[in-house]
Design an enzyme around this catalytic site. Structure first.
Site, PDB file in Angstrom:
ATOM      1  CD  GLU A 261      -2.777  -1.229   2.481  1.00  0.00           C
ATOM      2  OE1 GLU A 261      -2.669  -0.320   3.333  1.00  0.00           O
ATOM      3  OE2 GLU A 261      -3.582  -2.153   2.596  1.00  0.00           O
ATOM      4  CG  HIS A 280      -6.103   0.150   4.970  1.00  0.00           C
ATOM      5  ND1 HIS A 280      -4.948  -0.581   5.089  1.00  0.00           N
ATOM      6  CD2 HIS A 280      -6.840  -0.145   6.081  1.00  0.00           C
ATOM      7  CE1 HIS A 280      -4.973  -1.272   6.226  1.00  0.00           C
ATOM      8  NE2 HIS A 280      -6.119  -1.032   6.834  1.00  0.00           N
TER       9      HIS A 280
END
Length: 310
Positions: A261, A280
């Site tokens: 990420e 997220h």
């Protein structure tokens, strides 16, 4: 005592702690490790989100720290054994964002079972793709399989049942009696894969869960099923998932978390059909942020008070 917060936290929760302690709020430190390492030795408490890795050099720098607050529930960014060896108590916000994640899951399931949203641009452009959109499915009567039956898994089960779904679950750390006590049928992992129309993941990332949903597990899922991962990246083999979507074995997937990420442009997921992605944020709403921050602030105050009297 000094409380160091190198990431975002609500003003209300910071004010509650500031009435008893010195609060050092520097949300830019989350992306400035050298500065964070310089500030860390003065902290009696550190409060972090998922981006701060409390391990290695940072953990070594926390020479005064006795409490680490986690604004969330995942603890894979914290060296728990290292903290325990140093006498550092780790405080997660267990349960505080469960409703937000559960709502994300059922929303994703509804969208993927009836994907009319994908035609919005076409309709606005004057097209009328009605024939392609009449094959959607109602969520009621579908089987929701939950892998991991902690607070978020239980809340997801409750919402799924409220929509008329049949809910099943598996969790090696939760007894069948506990699962049944929530009006959910406990099944094996293999049965869950074979019978679920929607599979939702709610477990931590560990050595045992990494790539749990690999090519074999994905192939064992019911043809036309949907996979939703709002737990942790790394649990799903992303390349294998892309293949399962491209070959049509799975009808869709929703991912809020990824192995790396932010998601890179070369990710195997780029271009995969019937895939919803988000950065997220499944557990993040204004309401859940208030609950998470206030819970951690309250428990940090209690933990520091106990340290004073110990």
């Amino acid at each position: 005592m000094k409380i160091l917060i190198p990431d975002l936290m609500t003003a209300e929760s910071r004010a509650a702690m500031a009435r008893q302690h010195e609060v050092i709020y520097e949300p830019t430190l989350v992306t400035d490790l050298p500065a964070l390492l310089r500030a860390a030795p003065q902290a009696d408490c550190l409060i972090v989100r998922n981006r701060t890795q409390v391990r290695g050099k940072l953990l070594d720098a926390l020479t005064r720290c006795r409490v680490v607050g986690r604004l969330g529930v995942g603890l894979d960014n914290i060296d728990l054994e290292g903290c325990a060896a140093r006498g550092i108590e780790v405080i997660p916000a267990t349960g505080a964002n469960a409703l937000a994640v559960a709502e994300y899951v059922v929303t994703a399931a509804l969208m993927l079972l009836r994907p009319w949203f994908a035609a919005s641009a076409s309709v606005l452009a004057g097209e009328w793709p009605r024939a392609a959109l009449v094959q959607g499915h109602e969520v009621a009567g579908r089987t929701l399989g939950i892998v991991g039956f902690g607070s978020i898994g239980r809340e997801t089960a409750r919402l799924g049942a409220a929509l008329g779904m049949k809910v099943i679950a598996c969790d090696n750390s939760t007894s069948a009696a506990t699962i049944a006590g929530n009006d959910v049928r406990a099944v094996s992992f293999d049965e869950l894969l074979a019978t679920s129309d929607v599979v939702s993941l709610h477990m931590p990332l560990t050595a045992g869960t990494r790539n749990l949903f690999d090519a074999r597990a994905l192939a064992a899922m019911k043809p036309g099923a949907i996979l939703i991962n709002a737990a942790r990246g790394g649990i799903v083999d992303e390349a294998a998932l892309a293949r399962a979507l491209c070959d049509g074995h799975l009808a869709g997937a929703a991912l809020d978390v990824f192995d790396t990420e932010p998601l890179g442009a070369r990710s195997p997921l780029v271009g995969a059909p019937n895939l919803l992605v988000s950065p997220h944020i499944a557990g993040v709403t204004e309401e859940s942020e208030t609950r998470v921050c206030n819970l951690v602030a309250r428990r940090v105050i209690e933990a520091l008070a106990a340290q004073r009297t110990a």
